[in-house]
Design a protein around this motif. Structure first.
Motif, PDB file in Angstrom:
ATOM      1  N   VAL A 154       0.874  -1.157   0.000  1.00  0.00           N
ATOM      2  CA  VAL A 154       0.000   0.000   0.000  1.00  0.00           C
ATOM      3  C   VAL A 154       0.918   1.215   0.000  1.00  0.00           C
ATOM      4  CG1 VAL A 154      -1.839   1.239   1.209  1.00  0.00           C
ATOM      5  CG2 VAL A 154      -1.763  -1.257   1.292  1.00  0.00           C
ATOM      6  N   ASP A 155       1.140   1.778  -1.172  1.00  0.00           N
ATOM      7  CA  ASP A 155       2.107   2.862  -1.331  1.00  0.00           C
ATOM      8  C   ASP A 155       1.432   4.059  -1.987  1.00  0.00           C
ATOM      9  OD1 ASP A 155       4.257   4.534  -1.761  1.00  0.00           O
ATOM     10  OD2 ASP A 155       5.389   3.107  -2.975  1.00  0.00           O
ATOM     11  N   TYR A 156       0.982   4.987  -1.148  1.00  0.00           N
ATOM     12  CA  TYR A 156       0.290   6.167  -1.676  1.00  0.00           C
ATOM     13  C   TYR A 156       1.236   7.006  -2.527  1.00  0.00           C
ATOM     14  CZ  TYR A 156      -2.602  10.334  -1.895  1.00  0.00           C
ATOM     15  OH  TYR A 156      -3.336  11.391  -2.338  1.00  0.00           O
ATOM     16  N   GLY A 157       2.462   7.197  -2.065  1.00  0.00           N
ATOM     17  CA  GLY A 157       3.435   7.989  -2.814  1.00  0.00           C
ATOM     18  C   GLY A 157       3.745   7.382  -4.167  1.00  0.00           C
ATOM     19  N   GLY A 158       3.785   6.053  -4.232  1.00  0.00           N
ATOM     20  CA  GLY A 158       4.056   5.359  -5.487  1.00  0.00           C
ATOM     21  C   GLY A 158       2.802   5.122  -6.308  1.00  0.00           C
ATOM     22  N   GLY A 159       1.647   5.371  -5.720  1.00  0.00           N
ATOM     23  CA  GLY A 159       0.388   5.239  -6.430  1.00  0.00           C
ATOM     24  C   GLY A 159      -0.004   3.812  -6.753  1.00  0.00           C
ATOM     25  N   ILE A 160       0.183   2.906  -5.785  1.00  0.00           N
ATOM     26  CA  ILE A 160      -0.167   1.510  -6.057  1.00  0.00           C
ATOM     27  C   ILE A 160      -0.658   0.803  -4.793  1.00  0.00           C
ATOM     28  CG2 ILE A 160       2.160   0.577  -5.697  1.00  0.00           C
ATOM     29  CD1 ILE A 160       1.509  -1.207  -8.245  1.00  0.00           C
ATOM     30  N   ILE A 161      -1.629  -0.074  -4.985  1.00  0.00           N
ATOM     31  CA  ILE A 161      -2.122  -0.963  -3.943  1.00  0.00           C
ATOM     32  C   ILE A 161      -2.091  -2.365  -4.532  1.00  0.00           C
ATOM     33  CG2 ILE A 161      -4.091  -1.659  -2.526  1.00  0.00           C
ATOM     34  CD1 ILE A 161      -5.013   1.265  -2.556  1.00  0.00           C
ATOM     35  N   ILE A 162      -1.468  -3.302  -3.814  1.00  0.00           N
ATOM     36  CA  ILE A 162      -1.374  -4.682  -4.278  1.00  0.00           C
ATOM     37  C   ILE A 162      -1.832  -5.608  -3.158  1.00  0.00           C
ATOM     38  CG2 ILE A 162       0.125  -6.488  -5.199  1.00  0.00           C
ATOM     39  CD1 ILE A 162       2.068  -4.272  -6.079  1.00  0.00           C
ATOM     40  N   THR A 163      -2.714  -6.524  -3.506  1.00  0.00           N
ATOM     41  CA  THR A 163      -3.127  -7.521  -2.527  1.00  0.00           C
ATOM     42  C   THR A 163      -2.067  -8.612  -2.459  1.00  0.00           C
ATOM     43  OG1 THR A 163      -4.297  -8.993  -4.066  1.00  0.00           O
ATOM     44  CG2 THR A 163      -5.557  -7.150  -3.125  1.00  0.00           C
ATOM     45  N   GLU A 165      -6.104 -22.450  -7.092  1.00  0.00           N
ATOM     46  CA  GLU A 165      -5.644 -21.228  -7.745  1.00  0.00           C
ATOM     47  C   GLU A 165      -5.737 -20.053  -6.780  1.00  0.00           C
ATOM     48  OE1 GLU A 165      -6.956 -22.211 -12.329  1.00  0.00           O
ATOM     49  OE2 GLU A 165      -8.114 -20.781 -11.184  1.00  0.00           O
ATOM     50  N   GLU A 166      -4.749 -19.191  -6.856  1.00  0.00           N
ATOM     51  CA  GLU A 166      -4.753 -17.961  -6.063  1.00  0.00           C
ATOM     52  C   GLU A 166      -4.673 -16.784  -7.028  1.00  0.00           C
ATOM     53  OE1 GLU A 166      -2.619 -18.820  -1.895  1.00  0.00           O
ATOM     54  OE2 GLU A 166      -1.257 -18.802  -3.601  1.00  0.00           O
ATOM     55  N   ILE A 167      -5.201 -15.641  -6.595  1.00  0.00           N
ATOM     56  CA  ILE A 167      -5.081 -14.438  -7.416  1.00  0.00           C
ATOM     57  C   ILE A 167      -4.474 -13.311  -6.599  1.00  0.00           C
ATOM     58  CG2 ILE A 167      -6.977 -15.059  -8.949  1.00  0.00           C
ATOM     59  CD1 ILE A 167      -8.640 -12.880  -7.572  1.00  0.00           C
ATOM     60  N   LYS A 168      -3.928 -12.359  -7.325  1.00  0.00           N
ATOM     61  CA  LYS A 168      -3.351 -11.146  -6.744  1.00  0.00           C
ATOM     62  C   LYS A 168      -3.863  -9.988  -7.596  1.00  0.00           C
ATOM     63  CE  LYS A 168       0.930 -10.811  -5.257  1.00  0.00           C
ATOM     64  NZ  LYS A 168       2.376 -10.635  -5.095  1.00  0.00           N
ATOM     65  N   ILE A 169      -4.318  -8.932  -6.934  1.00  0.00           N
ATOM     66  CA  ILE A 169      -4.847  -7.761  -7.641  1.00  0.00           C
ATOM     67  C   ILE A 169      -3.956  -6.571  -7.346  1.00  0.00           C
ATOM     68  CG2 ILE A 169      -6.818  -6.201  -7.903  1.00  0.00           C
ATOM     69  CD1 ILE A 169      -8.570  -8.514  -6.790  1.00  0.00           C
ATOM     70  N   ALA A 170      -3.595  -5.848  -8.405  1.00  0.00           N
ATOM     71  CA  ALA A 170      -2.827  -4.610  -8.255  1.00  0.00           C
ATOM     72  C   ALA A 170      -3.639  -3.479  -8.880  1.00  0.00           C
ATOM     73  CB  ALA A 170      -1.470  -4.721  -8.944  1.00  0.00           C
ATOM     74  N   VAL A 171      -3.698  -2.354  -8.170  1.00  0.00           N
ATOM     75  CA  VAL A 171      -4.357  -1.170  -8.700  1.00  0.00           C
ATOM     76  C   VAL A 171      -3.315  -0.066  -8.769  1.00  0.00           C
ATOM     77  CG1 VAL A 171      -6.196   0.529  -8.383  1.00  0.00           C
ATOM     78  CG2 VAL A 171      -6.583  -1.854  -7.732  1.00  0.00           C
ATOM     79  N   ARG A 172      -3.076   0.437  -9.977  1.00  0.00           N
ATOM     80  CA  ARG A 172      -2.141   1.542 -10.186  1.00  0.00           C
ATOM     81  C   ARG A 172      -2.937   2.814 -10.423  1.00  0.00           C
ATOM     82  NH1 ARG A 172       2.193  -1.179 -14.251  1.00  0.00           N
ATOM     83  NH2 ARG A 172       3.113  -2.563 -12.708  1.00  0.00           N
ATOM     84  N   PHE A 173      -2.550   3.861  -9.701  1.00  0.00           N
ATOM     85  CA  PHE A 173      -3.213   5.150  -9.835  1.00  0.00           C
ATOM     86  C   PHE A 173      -2.438   5.992 -10.844  1.00  0.00           C
ATOM     87  CE2 PHE A 173      -4.352   3.408  -5.815  1.00  0.00           C
ATOM     88  CZ  PHE A 173      -5.688   3.704  -5.689  1.00  0.00           C
TER      89      PHE A 173
END
Length: 155
Positions: free
Chosen positions: A58-67, A77-85
């Motif tokens: 969870v990096d606000y300065g870098g603009g990304i949240i990754i599960t 199966e497993e998943i990982k979600i990344a949201v880039r701002f």
């Protein structure tokens, strides 16, 4: 029961993690002590929508949240979600949702693939809708708070 992103951010502030607007802007009277990230509707909406999953980055300065990797019980199966701002504005090109799937045959034999399907768009749309609602509520609250402000006669 998972807590909301806003509650998680408030807890972090109480525990001394993060910088609050109140502490960063000493001497300026404000009505809130939101962490910088929780004052951003896009960020808050993403935290809320991903609150079901464990977070890895969870990096606000870098603009990304990754599960972290997660799955349903008993699923191989497993998943990982990344949201880039890409911007703080609430618009369709403001964020990018990236989903990876991991399937392991054995502990050390895993295959990771990128998923590009309607799920990416559904998550993105859910975040944008939530951000719009948060922004609308924030504006209504600000209007309500400002109606009680009495200006000096000579203002």
């Amino acid at each position: 029961m998972p807590i909301s992103g806003e509650e998680r951010a408030r807890k972090n502030i109480e525990e001394g993690r993060g910088v609050s607007i109140g502490s960063a802007m000493k001497g300026i009277r404000r009505g809130t002590t939101y962490e910088f990230s929780t004052a951003n509707p896009m960020w808050r909406a993403t935290m809320e929508k991903l609150s079901f999953a464990p977070l890895s980055v969870v990096d606000y300065g870098g603009g990304i949240i990754i599960t972290d990797w997660f799955s349903d019980d008993g699923n191989e199966e497993e998943i990982k979600i990344a949201v880039r701002f890409l911007t703080n504005e609430i618009r369709s090109d403001a964020i990018k949702v990236i989903i990876h799937k991991k399937k392991c045959i054995t502990f050390n034999n895993c295959k990771i693939t990128s998923i590009e399907n309607t799920t990416n768009s559904e998550i993105k749309l859910a975040i944008l809708k939530e951000a719009a609602l948060i922004q609308k509520k924030d504006l209504a609250k600000t209007r309500e708070e400002n109606t009680d402000v009495k200006l000096p006669k000579n203002f």
